[in-house]
Design a protein around this motif. Sequence first.
Motif, short mmCIF file in Angstrom:
data_model
loop_
_atom_site.label_atom_id
_atom_site.label_comp_id
_atom_site.label_asym_id
_atom_site.label_seq_id
_atom_site.Cartn_x
_atom_site.Cartn_y
_atom_site.Cartn_z
N MET A 9 0.83 -1.20 0.00
CA MET A 9 0.00 0.00 0.00
C MET A 9 0.87 1.26 0.00
N ARG A 10 1.95 1.26 0.79
CA ARG A 10 2.87 2.41 0.78
C ARG A 10 3.45 2.62 -0.61
N GLU A 22 -7.84 2.72 -6.99
CA GLU A 22 -6.95 2.25 -8.05
C GLU A 22 -6.04 1.14 -7.53
N PHE A 23 -5.52 1.35 -6.30
CA PHE A 23 -4.66 0.33 -5.71
C PHE A 23 -5.39 -1.00 -5.58
N TRP A 24 -6.60 -0.98 -5.01
CA TRP A 24 -7.32 -2.22 -4.76
C TRP A 24 -7.83 -2.86 -6.04
N GLU A 30 0.34 -6.85 -11.15
CA GLU A 30 0.25 -5.56 -11.85
C GLU A 30 0.98 -4.46 -11.07
N LEU A 31 0.85 -4.47 -9.74
CA LEU A 31 1.55 -3.50 -8.92
C LEU A 31 3.06 -3.66 -9.08
N ARG A 32 3.55 -4.90 -9.05
CA ARG A 32 4.99 -5.15 -9.24
C ARG A 32 5.45 -4.61 -10.58
#
Length: 61
Positions: A9-10, A22-24, A30-32
Amino acid sequence: MRLDWAAMMRAGICGLGLRPSEFWALTPAELRLMLGPPGPAPMDRARFEALCREHPDGERT
């Protein structure tokens, strides 16, 4: 594999400026991908001690 959600999250919200929604909406993969390749690993104790042997402090006067 256990995920470190606080760190993720950070990285997503603080680091990338994503809104929580957008994060969730992202998968961890995808975040990586958005964060890019990982940087070098932090120095461990063995490497620190090797550097100390390679570059000793001079004698103090």
